[in-house]
Design an enzyme around this catalytic site. Sequence first.
Site, PDB file in Angstrom:
ATOM      1  CG  ASP A 233      -1.702   0.485   1.104  1.00  0.00           C
ATOM      2  OD1 ASP A 233      -3.661  -0.122   1.718  1.00  0.00           O
ATOM      3  OD2 ASP A 233      -2.214   1.894   0.905  1.00  0.00           O
ATOM      4  CB  ILE A 234       0.597   3.976  -2.178  1.00  0.00           C
ATOM      5  CG1 ILE A 234       2.273   5.117  -2.552  1.00  0.00           C
ATOM      6  CG2 ILE A 234      -0.208   5.150  -2.123  1.00  0.00           C
ATOM      7  CD1 ILE A 234       1.246   5.770  -3.795  1.00  0.00           C
TER       8      ILE A 234
ATOM      9  CG  HIS B 139      -8.824  -3.521  -2.549  1.00  0.00           C
ATOM     10  ND1 HIS B 139      -9.256  -2.483  -2.973  1.00  0.00           N
ATOM     11  CD2 HIS B 139      -8.069  -1.561  -1.339  1.00  0.00           C
ATOM     12  CE1 HIS B 139     -10.521  -1.440  -2.478  1.00  0.00           C
ATOM     13  NE2 HIS B 139      -8.939  -1.343  -1.052  1.00  0.00           N
TER      14      HIS B 139
HETATM   15  P1  AMP Z   1      -9.934   1.758   0.095  1.00  0.00           P
HETATM   16  O1  AMP Z   1      -9.928   2.527   1.374  1.00  0.00           O
HETATM   17  O2  AMP Z   1     -10.020   0.266   1.029  1.00  0.00           O
HETATM   18  O3  AMP Z   1     -10.811   1.178  -0.763  1.00  0.00           O
HETATM   19  O4  AMP Z   1      -8.253   1.410   0.040  1.00  0.00           O
HETATM   20  C1  AMP Z   1      -7.375   1.504  -1.304  1.00  0.00           C
HETATM   21  C2  AMP Z   1      -5.862   1.502  -0.526  1.00  0.00           C
HETATM   22  O5  AMP Z   1      -6.121   1.702  -2.399  1.00  0.00           O
HETATM   23  C3  AMP Z   1      -5.747   3.015   0.071  1.00  0.00           C
HETATM   24  O6  AMP Z   1      -4.810   1.747   1.837  1.00  0.00           O
HETATM   25  C4  AMP Z   1      -4.459   3.520  -0.259  1.00  0.00           C
HETATM   26  O7  AMP Z   1      -3.688   4.068   1.064  1.00  0.00           O
HETATM   27  C5  AMP Z   1      -4.195   2.331  -1.296  1.00  0.00           C
HETATM   28  N1  AMP Z   1      -3.879   2.906  -3.391  1.00  0.00           N
HETATM   29  C6  AMP Z   1      -4.124   4.003  -3.317  1.00  0.00           C
HETATM   30  N2  AMP Z   1      -3.222   4.496  -4.271  1.00  0.00           N
HETATM   31  C7  AMP Z   1      -2.494   3.482  -4.404  1.00  0.00           C
HETATM   32  C8  AMP Z   1      -1.340   3.106  -5.229  1.00  0.00           C
HETATM   33  N3  AMP Z   1      -0.839   3.840  -6.445  1.00  0.00           N
HETATM   34  N4  AMP Z   1      -0.737   2.169  -4.874  1.00  0.00           N
HETATM   35  C9  AMP Z   1      -0.426   1.929  -3.516  1.00  0.00           C
HETATM   36  N5  AMP Z   1      -1.618   1.728  -3.210  1.00  0.00           N
HETATM   37  C10 AMP Z   1      -2.134   3.099  -2.929  1.00  0.00           C
END
Ligand code: AMP
Length: 114
Positions: free
Chosen positions: A30-31, A100
């Site tokens: 996760d970023i 996810h």
């Molecule tokens: P959710 O809020 O359950 O939809 O989780 C989405 C997740 O995606 C969050 O924890 C973000 O930090 C993560 N996220 C968003 N953009 C990226 C990215 N480019 N690379 C990795 N993780 C990401």
Amino acid sequence: MTDCLFCKMVSGEIKPDTVYEDENVLAFRDISPQAPLHVLVIPKRHISTLNDLDEADAQLAGQLTLAAAKIAEQEGVAEAGYRAVMNCNAGGGQTVFHIHMHVLAGRNLTWPPG
Ligand code: AMP
Ligand code: ZN
């Protein structure tokens, strides 16, 4: 889905920090990590929310869960413990609309979550 962030990771248009991949599933860090280990496990096929899963996706849903357990083992947190969770829609905290599973570990995770 050309406009989906996670589909772009599957296609290679955006390069994630991959920790696991097989025919059906991709997992990457996760970023914005919420724990020392924070990995997202996604199906390679686009599905927007948990509500969009149907009977034909039962095997895929299982594969996501199995991949989460494999990653926990691979990352050395299986015995100490971890959390695998999926958020659905706004009320569940979902912000990326390609399903996810979050795999979180490495700190004491409290319950209930916020
Ligand atoms: P959710 O809020 O359950 O939809 O989780 C989405 C997740 O995606 C969050 O924890 C973000 O930090 C993560 N996220 C968003 N953009 C990226 C990215 N480019 N690379 C990795 N993780 C990401
Ligand atoms: Zn997608």
